[in-house]
Motif scaffolding. Structure first.
Motif, PDB file in Angstrom:
ATOM      1  N   ILE A  26      38.410  47.521  25.886  1.00  0.00           N
ATOM      2  CA  ILE A  26      39.384  49.273  25.166  1.00  0.00           C
ATOM      3  C   ILE A  26      40.080  49.411  26.702  1.00  0.00           C
ATOM      4  N   LYS A  27      39.647  48.184  27.478  1.00  0.00           N
ATOM      5  CA  LYS A  27      41.213  47.686  28.902  1.00  0.00           C
ATOM      6  C   LYS A  27      41.373  49.267  29.069  1.00  0.00           C
ATOM      7  N   PHE A  28      40.596  50.282  29.966  1.00  0.00           N
ATOM      8  CA  PHE A  28      41.126  51.151  29.875  1.00  0.00           C
ATOM      9  C   PHE A  28      41.814  51.545  31.404  1.00  0.00           C
ATOM     10  N   ASN A  29      41.333  49.662  32.611  1.00  0.00           N
ATOM     11  CA  ASN A  29      42.311  49.851  33.910  1.00  0.00           C
ATOM     12  C   ASN A  29      43.822  49.430  33.600  1.00  0.00           C
ATOM     13  N   LYS A  30      44.089  49.233  32.172  1.00  0.00           N
ATOM     14  CA  LYS A  30      45.326  49.647  32.713  1.00  0.00           C
ATOM     15  C   LYS A  30      46.318  50.614  32.343  1.00  0.00           C
ATOM     16  N   HIS A  31      45.528  51.660  32.303  1.00  0.00           N
ATOM     17  CA  HIS A  31      45.444  53.228  32.515  1.00  0.00           C
ATOM     18  C   HIS A  31      45.586  53.524  33.141  1.00  0.00           C
ATOM     19  N   PHE A  32      45.106  53.335  34.539  1.00  0.00           N
ATOM     20  CA  PHE A  32      45.050  53.473  35.771  1.00  0.00           C
ATOM     21  C   PHE A  32      45.758  55.099  36.369  1.00  0.00           C
ATOM     22  N   PRO A  33      46.946  53.684  36.699  1.00  0.00           N
ATOM     23  CA  PRO A  33      48.111  54.776  37.569  1.00  0.00           C
ATOM     24  C   PRO A  33      48.182  55.930  36.518  1.00  0.00           C
ATOM     25  N   ALA A  34      48.001  55.814  35.317  1.00  0.00           N
ATOM     26  CA  ALA A  34      48.686  57.217  34.306  1.00  0.00           C
ATOM     27  C   ALA A  34      47.406  57.881  35.193  1.00  0.00           C
ATOM     28  N   PHE A  35      46.861  57.417  34.723  1.00  0.00           N
ATOM     29  CA  PHE A  35      45.089  58.627  34.955  1.00  0.00           C
ATOM     30  C   PHE A  35      45.651  59.012  36.024  1.00  0.00           C
ATOM     31  N   LEU A  36      45.727  58.351  37.760  1.00  0.00           N
ATOM     32  CA  LEU A  36      45.898  58.928  38.709  1.00  0.00           C
ATOM     33  C   LEU A  36      46.549  60.065  39.038  1.00  0.00           C
ATOM     34  N   LYS A  37      48.129  59.406  38.547  1.00  0.00           N
ATOM     35  CA  LYS A  37      49.017  60.368  38.563  1.00  0.00           C
ATOM     36  C   LYS A  37      48.800  62.027  38.256  1.00  0.00           C
ATOM     37  N   LEU A  41      48.233  66.045  39.967  1.00  0.00           N
ATOM     38  CA  LEU A  41      48.905  66.282  39.597  1.00  0.00           C
ATOM     39  C   LEU A  41      48.329  67.402  38.831  1.00  0.00           C
ATOM     40  N   VAL A  42      47.204  68.051  37.710  1.00  0.00           N
ATOM     41  CA  VAL A  42      46.512  68.166  37.271  1.00  0.00           C
ATOM     42  C   VAL A  42      45.658  68.945  38.452  1.00  0.00           C
ATOM     43  N   ALA A  43      44.758  68.138  39.919  1.00  0.00           N
ATOM     44  CA  ALA A  43      44.276  68.859  40.833  1.00  0.00           C
ATOM     45  C   ALA A  43      44.796  69.884  41.280  1.00  0.00           C
ATOM     46  N   ILE A  44      46.101  69.848  41.545  1.00  0.00           N
ATOM     47  CA  ILE A  44      46.715  70.600  43.160  1.00  0.00           C
ATOM     48  C   ILE A  44      46.810  72.375  42.007  1.00  0.00           C
ATOM     49  N   PRO A  45      46.699  72.610  41.397  1.00  0.00           N
ATOM     50  CA  PRO A  45      46.503  74.257  41.257  1.00  0.00           C
ATOM     51  C   PRO A  45      45.029  74.647  41.212  1.00  0.00           C
ATOM     52  N   PHE A  46      43.926  73.393  40.826  1.00  0.00           N
ATOM     53  CA  PHE A  46      42.754  73.729  40.759  1.00  0.00           C
ATOM     54  C   PHE A  46      41.903  73.632  41.790  1.00  0.00           C
ATOM     55  N   ILE A  47      42.981  72.673  43.137  1.00  0.00           N
ATOM     56  CA  ILE A  47      41.799  72.977  43.928  1.00  0.00           C
ATOM     57  C   ILE A  47      42.542  73.952  45.220  1.00  0.00           C
ATOM     58  N   ALA A  48      43.760  74.064  44.692  1.00  0.00           N
ATOM     59  CA  ALA A  48      44.653  75.636  44.812  1.00  0.00           C
ATOM     60  C   ALA A  48      43.103  76.832  45.559  1.00  0.00           C
ATOM     61  N   TRP A  49      43.098  76.790  43.230  1.00  0.00           N
ATOM     62  CA  TRP A  49      42.125  77.565  43.115  1.00  0.00           C
ATOM     63  C   TRP A  49      40.844  77.669  43.674  1.00  0.00           C
ATOM     64  N   ILE A 218      44.093  65.468  30.023  1.00  0.00           N
ATOM     65  CA  ILE A 218      44.567  65.165  29.157  1.00  0.00           C
ATOM     66  C   ILE A 218      46.741  65.131  28.416  1.00  0.00           C
ATOM     67  N   TYR A 219      46.021  66.507  28.521  1.00  0.00           N
ATOM     68  CA  TYR A 219      47.488  66.491  28.297  1.00  0.00           C
ATOM     69  C   TYR A 219      48.675  65.992  29.336  1.00  0.00           C
ATOM     70  N   MET A 220      48.408  65.843  30.308  1.00  0.00           N
ATOM     71  CA  MET A 220      49.216  65.055  31.839  1.00  0.00           C
ATOM     72  C   MET A 220      49.478  63.725  31.714  1.00  0.00           C
ATOM     73  N   PHE A 221      47.419  63.065  30.918  1.00  0.00           N
ATOM     74  CA  PHE A 221      47.249  61.459  30.759  1.00  0.00           C
ATOM     75  C   PHE A 221      48.404  60.867  29.540  1.00  0.00           C
ATOM     76  N   LYS A 222      48.437  61.574  28.642  1.00  0.00           N
ATOM     77  CA  LYS A 222      49.433  61.528  27.490  1.00  0.00           C
ATOM     78  C   LYS A 222      50.616  61.367  27.756  1.00  0.00           C
ATOM     79  N   ILE A 223      51.333  61.980  28.782  1.00  0.00           N
ATOM     80  CA  ILE A 223      52.693  62.094  29.488  1.00  0.00           C
ATOM     81  C   ILE A 223      52.836  61.124  29.684  1.00  0.00           C
ATOM     82  N   PHE A 224      52.069  60.629  31.493  1.00  0.00           N
ATOM     83  CA  PHE A 224      51.940  59.356  31.202  1.00  0.00           C
ATOM     84  C   PHE A 224      52.143  58.055  30.913  1.00  0.00           C
ATOM     85  N   GLN A 225      51.237  58.320  30.198  1.00  0.00           N
ATOM     86  CA  GLN A 225      50.746  57.062  29.433  1.00  0.00           C
ATOM     87  C   GLN A 225      52.656  57.151  28.582  1.00  0.00           C
ATOM     88  N   ARG A 226      52.384  57.832  27.706  1.00  0.00           N
ATOM     89  CA  ARG A 226      54.430  57.386  27.667  1.00  0.00           C
ATOM     90  C   ARG A 226      55.364  57.104  28.347  1.00  0.00           C
TER      91      ARG A 226
END
Length: 232
Positions: A26-37, A41-49, A218-226
């Motif tokens: 799987i090696k998803f650990n290589k994508h931890f930085p992309a996921f965290l970013k 970023l997505v959490a900000i508006p949802f937490i404000a909500w 998913i949208y933001m994860f794919k952006i940071f992955q690329r």
């Protein structure tokens, strides 16, 4: 144990996915930085909500099930929720997309968007006086319109299929948060602000809310992955 209930829910939601992230297949650990970013970023508006709705009394938290640490009116467990739940969801999407050919689901992109938008617009118009229902319907509509017509993503059908699979985990997790198996709910809702249509104990708005949050992660994860791939 009672004050750690919400914390334990977060832990159990993420721990298995976290452990398997390091699996060599799987090696998803290589994508931890992309996921965290992406998740932050997505959490900000949802937490404000979340902060707004809590202050407004749309929902509130039963402090008997939390550790008592509060930030901006939200239990610390609620803040962790916006990392733990997206992690498990994005990890599941990553694995299913990696090991199974789900490309066929892309052919349903347009119909999913159009049907969902029409339903959400009608729900918003008919329930403008119900804050949770109205805001959820509007945000979901805007998210789908943006992803389909402006970002031109091709994976909405695929993500929708995965979210359907994720409902197998969503129902027990959100079920406990909304009172299943407990003396009282951890998250309580003001009946004046939502449809009062529930999946077991879960307001239907929670499922739509979760779907929107999932799509944006998913949208933001794919952006940071690329972005990470281009930097290599």
């Amino acid at each position: 144990m009672k004050p750690y209930t919400y914390l334990l829910i977060n832990f159990l939601t993420i721990i298995i996915c976290f452990i398997f992230s390091f699996d060599k297949r799987i090696k998803f650990n290589k994508h931890f930085p992309a996921f965290l970013k992406a998740s932050i970023l997505v959490a900000i508006p949802f937490i404000a909500w979340d902060v707004w709705f809590t202050a407004y009394g749309v929902w509130w938290f039963n402090t008997d099930y939390t550790t008592g640490v509060v930030l901006l009116g939200l239990p610390i467990e609620e803040w962790l929720f916006f990392i733990c739940i997206p992690f498990s969801c994005v990890f599941t999407y990553f694995c299913l997309d990696k090991f199974f050919n789900l490309d066929w689901a892309e052919s349903f992109n347009t119909i999913i968007v159009f049907v969902s938008v029409i339903v959400c617009v009608l729900v918003a118009l008919l329930n403008y006086d119900k804050t949770y229902t109205f805001v959820t319907a509007v945000v979901t509509t805007l998210t789908l319109v943006f992803l389909h017509f402006f970002a031109s993503v091709r994976w909405i059908g695929k993500a929708s299929l995965v979210f359907f699979v994720l409902m197998l985990g969503f129902i027990p997790v959100n079920g406990v948060l909304t009172g299943s198996g407990l003396e009282s709910p951890i998250v309580n809702y003001n009946s004046a602000h939502f449809l009062n249509v529930r999946i077991l104990t879960i307001p239907i708005e929670d499922a739509v809310y979760g779907y929107t949050q999932f799509l944006l992660n998913i949208y933001m994860f794919k952006i940071f992955q690329r972005s990470a791939n281009h930097e290599k």
